[in-house]
Design a protein around this motif. Structure first.
Motif, PDB file in Angstrom:
ATOM      1  N   LEU A  79     -13.113  90.433  42.416  1.00  0.00           N
ATOM      2  CA  LEU A  79     -12.889  90.403  40.967  1.00  0.00           C
ATOM      3  C   LEU A  79     -11.876  89.320  40.594  1.00  0.00           C
ATOM      4  CD1 LEU A  79     -12.760  94.235  40.197  1.00  0.00           C
ATOM      5  CD2 LEU A  79     -14.552  92.644  39.474  1.00  0.00           C
ATOM      6  N   ALA A  80     -10.852  89.154  41.426  1.00  0.00           N
ATOM      7  CA  ALA A  80      -9.846  88.123  41.155  1.00  0.00           C
ATOM      8  C   ALA A  80     -10.429  86.722  41.319  1.00  0.00           C
ATOM      9  CB  ALA A  80      -8.650  88.305  42.085  1.00  0.00           C
ATOM     10  N   ALA A  81     -11.330  86.564  42.287  1.00  0.00           N
ATOM     11  CA  ALA A  81     -11.934  85.257  42.542  1.00  0.00           C
ATOM     12  C   ALA A  81     -13.005  84.901  41.516  1.00  0.00           C
ATOM     13  CB  ALA A  81     -12.540  85.235  43.948  1.00  0.00           C
ATOM     14  N   TYR A  88     -19.203  79.821  36.531  1.00  0.00           N
ATOM     15  CA  TYR A  88     -19.554  79.106  37.754  1.00  0.00           C
ATOM     16  C   TYR A  88     -21.065  78.894  37.841  1.00  0.00           C
ATOM     17  CZ  TYR A  88     -14.904  80.616  39.429  1.00  0.00           C
ATOM     18  OH  TYR A  88     -13.566  80.854  39.578  1.00  0.00           O
ATOM     19  N   SER A  89     -21.452  77.765  38.389  1.00  0.00           N
ATOM     20  CA  SER A  89     -22.862  77.555  38.702  1.00  0.00           C
ATOM     21  C   SER A  89     -23.235  78.488  39.849  1.00  0.00           C
ATOM     22  CB  SER A  89     -23.095  76.104  39.120  1.00  0.00           C
ATOM     23  OG  SER A  89     -22.471  75.847  40.370  1.00  0.00           O
ATOM     24  N   PRO A  90     -24.527  78.771  40.042  1.00  0.00           N
ATOM     25  CA  PRO A  90     -24.927  79.628  41.164  1.00  0.00           C
ATOM     26  C   PRO A  90     -24.410  79.121  42.515  1.00  0.00           C
ATOM     27  CG  PRO A  90     -26.747  79.384  39.644  1.00  0.00           C
ATOM     28  CD  PRO A  90     -25.677  78.447  39.167  1.00  0.00           C
ATOM     29  N   ALA A  91     -24.418  77.807  42.708  1.00  0.00           N
ATOM     30  CA  ALA A  91     -23.957  77.254  43.986  1.00  0.00           C
ATOM     31  C   ALA A  91     -22.468  77.500  44.186  1.00  0.00           C
ATOM     32  CB  ALA A  91     -24.258  75.758  44.047  1.00  0.00           C
ATOM     33  N   VAL A  92     -21.692  77.314  43.127  1.00  0.00           N
ATOM     34  CA  VAL A  92     -20.245  77.542  43.227  1.00  0.00           C
ATOM     35  C   VAL A  92     -19.956  79.028  43.411  1.00  0.00           C
ATOM     36  CG1 VAL A  92     -18.059  77.435  41.970  1.00  0.00           C
ATOM     37  CG2 VAL A  92     -19.617  75.479  41.938  1.00  0.00           C
ATOM     38  N   LEU A  93     -20.651  79.878  42.665  1.00  0.00           N
ATOM     39  CA  LEU A  93     -20.441  81.320  42.803  1.00  0.00           C
ATOM     40  C   LEU A  93     -20.795  81.787  44.208  1.00  0.00           C
ATOM     41  CD1 LEU A  93     -19.726  84.074  41.766  1.00  0.00           C
ATOM     42  CD2 LEU A  93     -21.984  84.229  40.678  1.00  0.00           C
ATOM     43  N   ALA A  94     -21.848  81.235  44.784  1.00  0.00           N
ATOM     44  CA  ALA A  94     -22.214  81.596  46.157  1.00  0.00           C
ATOM     45  C   ALA A  94     -21.088  81.247  47.123  1.00  0.00           C
ATOM     46  CB  ALA A  94     -23.505  80.897  46.564  1.00  0.00           C
ATOM     47  N   PHE A 196     -21.715  83.425  60.455  1.00  0.00           N
ATOM     48  CA  PHE A 196     -21.628  84.400  59.368  1.00  0.00           C
ATOM     49  C   PHE A 196     -21.445  83.722  58.019  1.00  0.00           C
ATOM     50  CE2 PHE A 196     -19.265  87.409  56.657  1.00  0.00           C
ATOM     51  CZ  PHE A 196     -20.116  88.502  56.705  1.00  0.00           C
ATOM     52  N   ARG A 197     -20.572  82.744  57.945  1.00  0.00           N
ATOM     53  CA  ARG A 197     -20.315  82.077  56.672  1.00  0.00           C
ATOM     54  C   ARG A 197     -21.580  81.406  56.126  1.00  0.00           C
ATOM     55  NH1 ARG A 197     -15.811  80.034  54.162  1.00  0.00           N
ATOM     56  NH2 ARG A 197     -14.519  80.545  55.971  1.00  0.00           N
ATOM     57  N   THR A 198     -22.250  80.643  56.971  1.00  0.00           N
ATOM     58  CA  THR A 198     -23.456  79.945  56.534  1.00  0.00           C
ATOM     59  C   THR A 198     -24.546  80.928  56.134  1.00  0.00           C
ATOM     60  OG1 THR A 198     -22.947  78.080  57.997  1.00  0.00           O
ATOM     61  CG2 THR A 198     -25.217  78.280  57.216  1.00  0.00           C
ATOM     62  N   GLU A 199     -24.710  81.970  56.946  1.00  0.00           N
ATOM     63  CA  GLU A 199     -25.730  82.979  56.663  1.00  0.00           C
ATOM     64  C   GLU A 199     -25.486  83.646  55.313  1.00  0.00           C
ATOM     65  OE1 GLU A 199     -29.050  85.438  57.173  1.00  0.00           O
ATOM     66  OE2 GLU A 199     -28.433  83.651  58.295  1.00  0.00           O
ATOM     67  N   MET A 200     -24.245  84.029  55.050  1.00  0.00           N
ATOM     68  CA  MET A 200     -23.949  84.737  53.813  1.00  0.00           C
ATOM     69  C   MET A 200     -23.958  83.805  52.601  1.00  0.00           C
ATOM     70  SD  MET A 200     -24.035  87.726  54.808  1.00  0.00           S
ATOM     71  CE  MET A 200     -23.945  88.266  53.093  1.00  0.00           C
ATOM     72  N   ARG A 201     -23.564  82.561  52.771  1.00  0.00           N
ATOM     73  CA  ARG A 201     -23.646  81.612  51.652  1.00  0.00           C
ATOM     74  C   ARG A 201     -25.095  81.411  51.237  1.00  0.00           C
ATOM     75  NH1 ARG A 201     -22.444  76.180  53.719  1.00  0.00           N
ATOM     76  NH2 ARG A 201     -24.663  76.340  54.195  1.00  0.00           N
TER      77      ARG A 201
END
Length: 213
Positions: A79-81, A88-94, A196-201
């Protein structure tokens, strides 16, 4: 280790539970779930088992509290982020969302045990309190995401759940389990790993595209 002094006030009881949770989390960082017992937790604390039983009756009750704390931390930080009114654009929000998923891997590791193990062996009162915290956090996230994205709340709830499920699975896959590593080597197989980071992004980006348009 902490010398055991029986708690008298609510504040002291809260401190004892904090000590119990910290000891359990430390053990879980080094040992698989099935090796962690109330006896092991008591020993790690420097307490007797009788002293530990004054606060919990099963290890699942401790893990339920750990999961609730980790869930609250994830929700608060997400929520803070992603503040109210963000565009935010979808890419930035991701990317923003992924940072929180990566930072709270402990939450997803606890969640991997939640439905089939933790929730099966705790008091109904503790479980009710946990569910209340869970739904309060989910409602806050649904409200924030649906407002910022101008999206249907039901679709947003589905998106949040999908990301949570995928994070639980991906986190478990990425966790280094020596027994699994040995078994794969014994079977003559090549290890299949993911980042994990790439997968979740990639997954959050896909979910944002699917659920909000």
């Amino acid at each position: 280790m902490t010398d055991f002094i029986r708690a008298r006030s609510d504040e002291q009881k809260g401190q004892r539970m904090a000590e119990i949770k910290q000891a359990t989390a430390e053990l879980f960082a080094e040992h698989p779930y099935h090796e962690i017992t109330l006896a092991a937790i008591a020993e790690h604390l420097g307490w007797s088992r009788a002293a530990l039983y004054k606060y919990v009756t099963t290890k699942e009750e401790i893990f339920l509290e750990l999961c609730a704390d980790a869930q609250d931390a994830y929700t608060t930080d997400l929520l803070a982020a992603y503040p109210e009114g963000s565009t935010y654009s979808p890419a930035v929000l991701a990317e923003v969302w992924t940072e929180q998923l990566v930072s709270h891997r402990d939450y997803f590791r606890y969640s991997d045990l939640l439905f089939t193990i933790i929730e099966t062996n705790c008091t109904v009162e503790r479980l009710a309190a946990f569910k209340a915290r869970y739904y309060a956090g989910q409602d806050a996230l649904v409200t924030r995401f649906s407002h910022n994205l101008s999206a249907d709340p039901e679709r947003v709830a589905q998106m949040l759940f999908s990301v949570w499920c995928h994070a639980v699975g991906a986190s478990g896959w990425c966790h280094e389990n020596p027994l699994v590593i040995e078994a794969i080597e014994l079977a003559g197989l090549a290890r299949r790993t993911i980042d994990f980071r790439t997968e979740m992004r990639d997954f959050t980006g896909m979910c944002l595209a699917h659920y909000t348009h």
